[in-house]
Design an enzyme around this catalytic site. Sequence first.
Site, PDB file in Angstrom:
ATOM      1  N   LYS A  16      -1.477  -4.895  -4.025  1.00 50.63           N
ATOM      2  CA  LYS A  16      -1.043  -3.977  -2.968  1.00 50.63           C
ATOM      3  C   LYS A  16      -1.840  -4.266  -1.731  1.00 50.63           C
ATOM      4  O   LYS A  16      -2.979  -4.233  -2.006  1.00 50.63           O
ATOM      5  CB  LYS A  16      -0.905  -2.508  -3.572  1.00 50.63           C
ATOM      6  CG  LYS A  16      -0.338  -1.611  -2.627  1.00 50.63           C
ATOM      7  CD  LYS A  16      -0.157  -0.268  -3.387  1.00 50.63           C
ATOM      8  CE  LYS A  16       0.512   0.717  -2.550  1.00 50.63           C
ATOM      9  NZ  LYS A  16       0.288   2.097  -3.266  1.00 50.63           N
ATOM     10  N   SER A  65       3.161   6.205  -7.542  1.00 54.83           N
ATOM     11  CA  SER A  65       3.213   5.257  -6.825  1.00 54.83           C
ATOM     12  C   SER A  65       3.166   3.724  -7.511  1.00 54.83           C
ATOM     13  O   SER A  65       3.580   2.815  -6.978  1.00 54.83           O
ATOM     14  CB  SER A  65       2.201   5.092  -5.628  1.00 54.83           C
ATOM     15  OG  SER A  65       2.390   5.804  -4.524  1.00 54.83           O
ATOM     16  N   SER A 109       4.690   4.017  -3.618  1.00 54.05           N
ATOM     17  CA  SER A 109       4.410   3.099  -2.388  1.00 54.05           C
ATOM     18  C   SER A 109       3.928   1.773  -2.898  1.00 54.05           C
ATOM     19  O   SER A 109       4.082   1.001  -1.806  1.00 54.05           O
ATOM     20  CB  SER A 109       3.425   3.878  -1.664  1.00 54.05           C
ATOM     21  OG  SER A 109       1.927   3.931  -2.480  1.00 54.05           O
TER      22      SER A 109
END
Length: 576
Positions: free
Chosen positions: A122, A227, A203
């Site tokens: 990420k 997330s 996310s």
Amino acid sequence: MGGGSLTYFKSLAGLAAAAATTTAAMAPAGAAADFFKMPLCGRSFRLEEASIDDMQKAMGNGTVTAVQLVECYAQRVLQTDDYINSLLEFNPDALGIAANLDRERRAGKVRGPMHGIPFTVKENIGTKDKMETTAGSWAFLGSRVPRDAFVVKKLREAGGVLLGKATLSEWADMRSNNYSEGYSARGGQARSPYNFTVNPGGSSSGSAIGVAANAVAVSLGTETDGSVINPAMRNSVVGFKPTVGLTSRAGVVPETEHQDTVGTFGRSVRDAVYTLDAIYGKDQRDNYTLAQQSPKGGYTQFLTNKRALRGAAFGLPWQCFWRHADLEQLRQLTALLDLIKEAGATIINGTEITDYETIVSPDWWDWDWGTRRGYPNESEYTVVAVDFYNNINTYLSELDNTDIRSLEDIVQYNYDNDGTEGGNPWPLGNPAFYSGQDGFLASLATKGIQDETYWQALEFTQTKTRKGIDDALNYKGKKLNGLLVPPAVGQSYQISAQAGYPIITLPAGIHSATGMPFGLAILQTAWAESELVKFGSAIEDLQKTTAGNQYERSLPTWEGYKKKPIPLLNIYEGSD
């Protein structure tokens, strides 16, 4: 730019042409799945859905090399990324890293199961290389981190090849409370390969999407509250969120030290666990890791099969979570529960979280549920807002080559760049950030002051959720092997997040109304990752070996692949 990087971009240019040819050859008149068909890697290796063990075997017998794996995944990204946007940035050093690992293999050195395996992280996870670390925000472009994040350093040492940085919801969703999940100003809108028009989960959106679309082997994501679990569930992959403190957060753009953790994504439990084994450990730069309780020899040793379900006992918190699932999910998930019982497990209904009537939102995922019922001193958001102010300022103090030194600077940057960064709510600003930067403003208003309300909220959220889960796991004096929950009901992983406890989600079905996947998750107490590995892998084996079973991972259907709406439809609970 070094010669290796130039060679890499020349290689990418060739791969782009190949990907374009491949895609063009598959006329859109056919099924969308055919349009995104994945070619063989090298002469004969089927990379689509290949496991880490498959890749290791192929590299071991000379069918493919690590360099070829990088090239084939790069080609897959170039084939799909205009559609799903899973990768924000390629690593220009990836081919060189892979070539070095191939030389090691030829010399007889194999570091372990991750040797030569491409992975992504990420984009809020720091890398000290030619790539950016911006949390998806233009405000950080050009800034330089002091070192690799600890988890990246560990995964590189284990032999992993960092393919690039995955797209994400900007600032891991901290900046806005009404937003398009999977969107960042720098990265654009990530989309699920199962349905391009709805919330892809976040996310850690690009991390889950890339693994789901076979654009990378495994990925790292971060979670404060959902997330990892939410995007994994919504993209039919395994998501493993460990206990806070098992994986270091050093070098990761923070939200709250009390809930942040780094987790893993894989197309199987084994792949997610191989990745977890490579990244966990104690780190002097994250004092939460110094208290971790982890087994000697890692977690791979706890992988098992469906025979482990004989005599196992699981709890089912029906009133807390299951009653909120829709009828179609209940039908499919209860069919999977029946399979688990037929394999010899006991499932006890009504094992509820203590005081769920108070701590579990009755409507949806809501991290300010305490405030909405009149008690900000019992709200998760009270803690997060204060922690973010302090944690982000500490993080910024280590960055080089940036004028951004405080949350105040970030807020002002967003106002000054309203059209891209959406400082103001829509119709000013950016429609993807519909509420502007209200999350930042809420944090800014606290000035990071840890007042009595803050300490009461921290004590309440941690103590209540930990006791609630632990009580449910100890049913009438019998210790259960986990709590089975539907992660599409966001309150399930929210309670785990507030407690700092681990959770794993497994693919379990597809919703006919949207084509979007959903999962079955297992909750456990602190440091009980071995139980999650044991029974997550057992249930997965049951899914894969039961004739006619539909309740498992399925390939993407690429529904609506020509559509590009922003914001996306928020069908299920949000996540942070």
